[in-house]
Design an enzyme around this catalytic site. Structure first.
Site, PDB file in Angstrom:
ATOM      1  N   ASP A 298       0.833  -1.203   0.000  1.00 39.00           N
ATOM      2  CA  ASP A 298       0.000   0.000   0.000  1.00 39.00           C
ATOM      3  C   ASP A 298       0.869   1.254   0.000  1.00 39.00           C
ATOM      4  O   ASP A 298       0.537   2.250  -0.656  1.00 39.00           O
ATOM      5  CB  ASP A 298      -0.917   0.023   1.226  1.00 39.00           C
ATOM      6  CG  ASP A 298      -1.866  -1.163   1.264  1.00 39.00           C
ATOM      7  OD1 ASP A 298      -2.229  -1.668   0.185  1.00 39.00           O
ATOM      8  OD2 ASP A 298      -2.232  -1.589   2.376  1.00 39.00           O
ATOM      9  N   ALA A 299       1.969   1.210   0.752  1.00 41.10           N
ATOM     10  CA  ALA A 299       2.879   2.361   0.792  1.00 41.10           C
ATOM     11  C   ALA A 299       3.488   2.606  -0.582  1.00 41.10           C
ATOM     12  O   ALA A 299       3.604   3.750  -1.030  1.00 41.10           O
ATOM     13  CB  ALA A 299       3.977   2.139   1.830  1.00 41.10           C
TER      14      ALA A 299
END
Length: 335
Positions: A298-299
């Site tokens: 997600d990062a």
């Protein structure tokens, strides 16, 4: 009303993280590096974590994580996120975490419902996610055309949806993706977990036709290849090419397909040059530097999107994605 460049949609969840979770994997028949929706047999895990383990509470939900990553890269007031929460303390914790990290949210609040949660069982450098959606799966498509949301969609130039959302909200995701394509705006989707292409291919396929950017990891790529009958389910460039060359609603720009592979290289294929994959090396971290792999994908997506909204080149977007992913695994995310 505020105007945001990036509009994100997904399942808002509060992560309940525990380490040294090997006994939990065995007890609940979990895989070390996987993401699943909770079945009846998993229901007791959430109370068990609270009673018998030291829990770290982390604001989660894949698209919400990515949105906070993009907000970190971009100026304040650039990113907005929506999804469905309950009217409870968990939702207040999510709001507080978003405020700390510069992300604005316009939640659809379902009164009397509990906000979704995710058990995050960490073993070594692996994480097993067990999600109970609760309120998150009660999202109402009508919220997208509400006075609070419709102007934000009209003003945004970039859109991002997590694949997890398709288990219940495919109609909402399809509406958002088709609107973006019709308006010539950029729509990105993340495959999110192997079970999405494996079991929700019918929901995923029409959205892929509207997608300008498709992000996934090696396990999700393999699941898509297997579900779609590709002969080699490990050949990431070939799988990326197959997705990149699917029919595309907005033919004015190419589709990018991006597959990360942990500390291995990231593969990018553009529909403009499907036989010329781009390979981006990842700076390897030592074992001692890796604290928490939960949310690293997600990062990466958040960093990539933030750079894209900023007008950076593809190479620069990948670089920022890698940098944010590395930052993420070096620390437990903000409580």
């Amino acid at each position: 009303m505020a105007s945001y460049s990036l509009f994100c949609l997904g399942n808002p969840l509060l992560d309940m993280q525990v380490t040294n979770g090997e006994p939990l994997l065995e007890k609940y028949s979990l895989k070390a590096n996987d993401a699943i929706l909770a079945e009846e047999k998993h229901a007791p895990i959430y109370d068990e974590l609270v009673k018998e383990h030291k829990v770290t509470y982390v604001a989660g939900g894949a698209a919400q994580n990515a949105a906070r990553g993009a907000a970190y890269v971009l100026p304040t007031g650039s990113v907005v996120y929506t999804g469905c929460v309950g009217d409870d303390e968990l939702a207040e914790q999510l709001k507080a975490a978003n405020k700390r990290e510069g992300l604005d949210e316009v939640y659809y609040v379902k009164k009397g419902e509990k906000t979704g949660a995710c058990a995050v069982v960490i073993t070594g450098h692996h994480r097993s996610l067990v999600t109970t959606l609760r309120a998150a799966e009660k999202f109402d498509k009508a919220h997208l055309s509400s006075p609070a949301i419709a102007p934000l969609i009209d003003a945004a130039k970039f859109f991002y949806v997590e694949g997890y959302f398709l288990t219940h909200g495919a109609a909402s995701a399809l509406e958002l993706s088709s609107k973006a394509a019709a308006a010539g705006k950029t729509f990105a989707i993340n495959l999110s977990a192997p079970f999405i292409p494996q079991f929700f291919g019918a929901q995923l396929q029409p959205i892929l036709h509207h997608a300008d950017i498709v992000i996934g990891n090696e396990a999700e790529a393999e699941a898509w290849a297997s579900a779609n009958g590709l002969p080699d389910t490990k050949d990431l460039p070939t799988i990326a090419k197959a997705i990149a060359t699917l029919p595309k609603t907005n033919a004015s720009r190419p589709r990018w397909v991006i597959f990360t592979h942990g500390s291995e290289s990231t593969v990018v294929v553009s529909s403009a040059a499907p036989d010329s994959p781009k390979i981006f090396n990842v700076s390897r971290l030592t074992d001692s530097e890796i604290v928490d792999t939960n949310g690293a994908g997600d990062a990466f997506a958040g960093g990539f999107l933030g750079a894209l909204v900023s007008g950076k080149s593809l190479d620069e977007c990948i670089e920022v994605g890698h940098a944010l992913g590395a930052m993420c695994v070096k620390q437990v995310r903000v409580k």
